[in-house]
Design an enzyme around this catalytic site. Structure first.
Site, PDB file in Angstrom:
ATOM      1  N   ASP A 127      12.852 -18.712  79.865  1.00  0.00           N
ATOM      2  CA  ASP A 127      11.990 -18.976  81.016  1.00  0.00           C
ATOM      3  C   ASP A 127      12.621 -20.111  81.806  1.00  0.00           C
ATOM      4  OD1 ASP A 127       9.389 -19.913  82.481  1.00  0.00           O
ATOM      5  OD2 ASP A 127       8.700 -18.197  81.315  1.00  0.00           O
ATOM      6  N   HIS A 135       6.017 -23.452  84.788  1.00  0.00           N
ATOM      7  CA  HIS A 135       5.790 -22.100  84.271  1.00  0.00           C
ATOM      8  C   HIS A 135       6.158 -22.014  82.790  1.00  0.00           C
ATOM      9  CE1 HIS A 135       6.726 -17.766  83.659  1.00  0.00           C
ATOM     10  NE2 HIS A 135       5.754 -17.581  84.522  1.00  0.00           N
ATOM     11  N   SER A 159       2.671 -13.009  83.131  1.00  0.00           N
ATOM     12  CA  SER A 159       3.370 -14.108  82.467  1.00  0.00           C
ATOM     13  C   SER A 159       2.451 -14.855  81.521  1.00  0.00           C
ATOM     14  CB  SER A 159       3.899 -15.110  83.501  1.00  0.00           C
ATOM     15  OG  SER A 159       5.075 -14.674  84.106  1.00  0.00           O
TER      16      SER A 159
END
Length: 456
Positions: free
Chosen positions: A174, A231, A402
């Protein structure tokens, strides 16, 4: 989701996007054709301009390769030959080149050379306990709840003292993640084969001081670079936020070890770096570290043979590849989403559901190409906050496939902790067989159901 660039495929590199989110902001992924090699899908994908990934056939001489590159007007940018490629018997690797023309124009020219096995754009990808933790006690963590029937039922497992194990590792492919976050630091894993700070590649994987993982985007050992790594940090908290500590949130597993392979930067991530990230965790697994799964909350681009091969190397090593189904609200059986549509048996593709059991409005689906649903709308988890100079621990609510994906990665960690020695195939089977039938998912995914860890 955020955007990711692939060093392996030029024309498609700019089309890969994070499958998840900005806060309260849902981004979409490019649609893909049902044909893995569809030119329509690849033509619409984001790619790194003027770059191609070229795979030469075995036995082609260096002089012949130079001749071909000269005819294409290409300049060598990087020879990608990971340790895992070599272990798999591939001593050629993949060649990343820069060209004076658009990637797709160059692709057509590569067909004139029999010495080239395949060429592809460098695609760009983007993001797509009873607990005393405040966000659990106030009802914010519906995805962990047993009170909400559509949650993962992790709280039921916690009540039975099923909270994970520090012997289990999950790789986060990621952005970076904030391993110093107050709700993550106890679960921050380290590479036991590397000695911190000595400037030596102790484990022989070609990377110096990869203690917490590696930043393939920046090509350094700094796997957390500030508030822009929100994120990856959010994903980490859903998998393994420390539970029962009176702070913030709780992950599906309270005890686990997390390692980072950062390949998504401010512009997204490339195929080339995605391959390196996947092979990084495969290498650690082969070396003896108990890497059960990688979490892949990203997507975009077109079909990449090189990336599929990397996922298969992970499969051969016994590492699950858990990935987001995508945020394009489309049927992945008809319009392919990558990497979730690759046929590798270690893939678990995850759709997103809401707190009322509906398929999230943004979530992609597919009766044969998506495996299971999991909480993905309004998910509260860990994030870095503050400024570049002063970063502190924070929490935020994001939505996207996600966010659904790390619930399943956490489930894989939980099952592995309760069943030491379970194979990747056994863990996948257990997760899918325990799914609870859900009307909104009927005919929309393989199981027709949502994640339920209460029976592990």
């Amino acid at each position: 989701m955020k955007r990711v660039y692939s060093n392996l495929s030029l024309a498609a590199a700019f089309s890969i996007a994070f499958v998840a989110c900005q806060q309260n902001d849902i981004l979409t992924e490019s649609n893909t054709s049902g044909n893995p090699h569809s030119s329509a899908r690849e033509a619409s994908a984001n790619t790194v301009p003027n770059e191609l990934l070229i795979k030469f056939k075995n036995g082609v001489s260096s002089s012949k390769k130079d001749e071909i590159l000269e005819k294409l007007g290409a300049k060598l940018k990087e020879k990608i030959l990971t340790k895992m490629m070599e272990k798999a018997g591939d001593n050629e690797g993949v060649t990343l080149v820069e060209l004076p023309m658009a990637a797709f124009e160059a692709l057509s020219k590569t067909k004139d050379f029999d010495e080239i096995e395949y060429a592809e754009p460098n695609y760009i990808y983007t993001h797509e306990a009873t607990s005393n933790d405040p966000y659990f006690t106030n009802g914010s963590l519906w995805g962990m709840s047993s009170a909400n029937q559509y949650g993962s039922q992790a709280a039921t497992a916690w009540a039975a003292n099923k909270t994970g194990s520090s012997a289990v590792y999950i790789g986060i492919i990621d952005e970076g993640y904030m391993y110093t976050h107050e709700d993550l630091t106890a679960n921050a894993g380290v590479n036991p084969f590397e000695i911190a700070g000595n400037g030596i590649d102790d484990d022989g994987n070609g990377l110096r001081d990869d203690v917490y993982g590696w930043d393939f985007d920046g090509n350094n050992s700094s796997v957390f670079d500030g508030v822009g790594d929100d994120h990856g940090t959010h994903v980490a908290g859903t998998i393994g936020g420390v539970g029962g500590n009176g702070k913030g949130v709780a992950g599906v597993v309270w005890n686990v070890k997390l390692l980072g392979a950062k390949f998504l930067g401010s512009r997204g991530g490339t195929t080339a770096n995605a391959i390196k990230a996947v092979d990084y965790f495969t290498g650690l697994k082969i070396k003896g570290l108990n890497i059960v799964a990688t979490n892949n909350s990203w997507g975009g681009g077109g079909f990449s043979q090189a990336l599929q091969d990397a996922i298969e190397r992970a499969n051969a090593a016994g590492v699950l590849f858990i990935c987001a189904a995508g945020n394009s609200s489309s049927n992945n059986d008809a319009v392919a989403n990558y990497p979730s549509n690759y046929p590798n048996s270690n893939i678990i593709a995850v759709a997103s559901i809401t707190s009322t059991g509906g398929l999230s409005s943004f979530s992609s689906y597919g009766a044969t190409k998506v495996d299971i649903g999991a909480p993905g709308s309004a998910i509260t988890s860990t994030v870095p906050t503050g400024s570049k100079r002063s970063v502190t621990s924070g929490y935020a609510s994001y939505s996207g496939t996600s966010m659904a994906t790390p619930h399943v990665a956490g489930a894989a960690a939980l099952y592995a902790s309760l069943n030491p020695g379970a194979t990747a195939a056994q863990i996948k089977t257990a997760i899918l067989n325990s799914a609870t039938p859900t009307p909104s998912l009927a005919g929309k995914c393989v199981t027709g159901g949502r994640l339920n860890v209460s029976t592990f």
